[in-house]
Design a protein around this motif. Sequence first.
Motif, short mmCIF file in Angstrom:
data_model
loop_
_atom_site.label_atom_id
_atom_site.label_comp_id
_atom_site.label_asym_id
_atom_site.label_seq_id
_atom_site.Cartn_x
_atom_site.Cartn_y
_atom_site.Cartn_z
N GLY A 77 1.20 -1.10 0.28
CA GLY A 77 -0.03 0.43 0.03
C GLY A 77 0.50 1.31 0.21
N GLU A 78 1.92 1.46 0.74
CA GLU A 78 2.63 1.92 0.61
C GLU A 78 4.09 2.57 -0.29
OE1 GLU A 78 5.14 2.43 4.86
OE2 GLU A 78 2.51 3.14 5.55
N GLN A 79 4.63 1.22 -0.63
CA GLN A 79 5.46 1.31 -1.82
C GLN A 79 5.39 0.90 -2.78
OE1 GLN A 79 8.22 1.96 -0.62
NE2 GLN A 79 8.22 2.05 0.81
N ARG A 80 3.98 0.91 -3.10
CA ARG A 80 3.76 -0.17 -4.57
C ARG A 80 2.35 -0.26 -5.92
NH1 ARG A 80 4.39 -6.52 -6.02
NH2 ARG A 80 5.65 -6.58 -8.00
N ARG A 143 -3.44 -16.08 -7.22
CA ARG A 143 -4.25 -15.88 -5.70
C ARG A 143 -3.87 -14.73 -4.79
NH1 ARG A 143 -8.46 -19.31 -5.83
NH2 ARG A 143 -8.75 -18.93 -3.60
N LEU A 144 -3.32 -13.62 -5.78
CA LEU A 144 -3.05 -12.64 -5.17
C LEU A 144 -3.60 -11.37 -6.14
CD1 LEU A 144 0.50 -13.09 -3.37
CD2 LEU A 144 -1.98 -12.76 -2.68
N GLY A 145 -3.59 -11.44 -7.31
CA GLY A 145 -3.99 -10.82 -8.58
C GLY A 145 -2.94 -10.27 -8.83
N LEU A 146 -1.10 -10.53 -8.74
CA LEU A 146 0.23 -9.89 -8.87
C LEU A 146 -0.11 -10.57 -10.53
CD1 LEU A 146 1.83 -10.71 -5.40
CD2 LEU A 146 0.42 -8.22 -6.33
N GLY A 147 0.84 -9.98 -10.74
CA GLY A 147 1.72 -9.89 -11.98
C GLY A 147 3.09 -10.25 -12.08
N TYR A 148 3.35 -11.06 -12.52
CA TYR A 148 5.15 -11.98 -12.45
C TYR A 148 5.41 -11.76 -13.85
CZ TYR A 148 8.29 -14.72 -9.66
OH TYR A 148 9.10 -14.66 -9.27
N THR A 149 6.84 -10.71 -13.26
CA THR A 149 7.30 -10.02 -14.95
C THR A 149 8.20 -10.40 -16.31
OG1 THR A 149 10.02 -9.83 -13.72
CG2 THR A 149 8.31 -8.34 -13.45
#
Length: 267
Positions: A77-80, A143-149
């Motif tokens: 929330g603060e860094q990304r 499961r976290l809604g993240l994209g992997y580079t």
Amino acid sequence: MTTPKNAPGHIDVRRVDGLLVIEVVNTRRYNAMSLSMWESLGQAVQSGDSDSDVRAVVLQGRGDRAFVSGADISEFGEQRNDPEQVARYERAVASAQNALIACRHPTIAVIRGVCMGGGMGLAVSCDLRYCNASARFRMPAARLGLGYTLVGVARMREVLGAARCSDLFMTARTFDGLEAARIGLATEVFDDTDFDRSAIERINAVSGNAPLSLRAAKLALRHLPGLAGAPSADEVNAAVQACFDSQDYQEGQTAFREKRLPRFAGR
């Protein structure tokens, strides 16, 4: 350079008998990586890269519960939280992974317990990966809604192949150290009760070999025409020739004739 010790987590660096031991320390969060830890890890690997007294780089997590559980999501929330922050974060992760891949010394991941997400990315960035049977692996991005580079996925695919990589990313399932070894994610798996002794035995076997020979082999393994950052054929050939021109080459032959262990100096 290490992360300040009063930070939630930090990177500990020490030299032990020719080994650069880098330890991820954030035990309250299963050694999850903060932004400052990613940045410090890359710097730590780079600092040891030019040290001729280092024979191998060992990456491990503090304690028995985890190697690295991934990125510290609590700070997202603060860094990304905006494109600029995301870009800085991804640069820090890529820098840490690339430092391990490009390091001229052998890099060895010692994996106990949880190894997930960014922890798996760090593991596959190392040349060798030793785990205990009870280790737990997972790629939870879906499961976290993240994209992997792209770079991260490419390295995972290089190690595991497209089919295995698809399985781990698309199912986000958890698997143990035995399966990690079976699919090639772990170089070797050892029983929990014998893990420390067995891993140290393998590490000592690596660090006792001729440094120039290991360097040449690592360059050859990384030679992929067209891949950014990959060594050229000329670089690989020069590294091979340096082996034959070295004092270590003469020492290896002499030790063989005298039936003793060689004493390599890296020159």
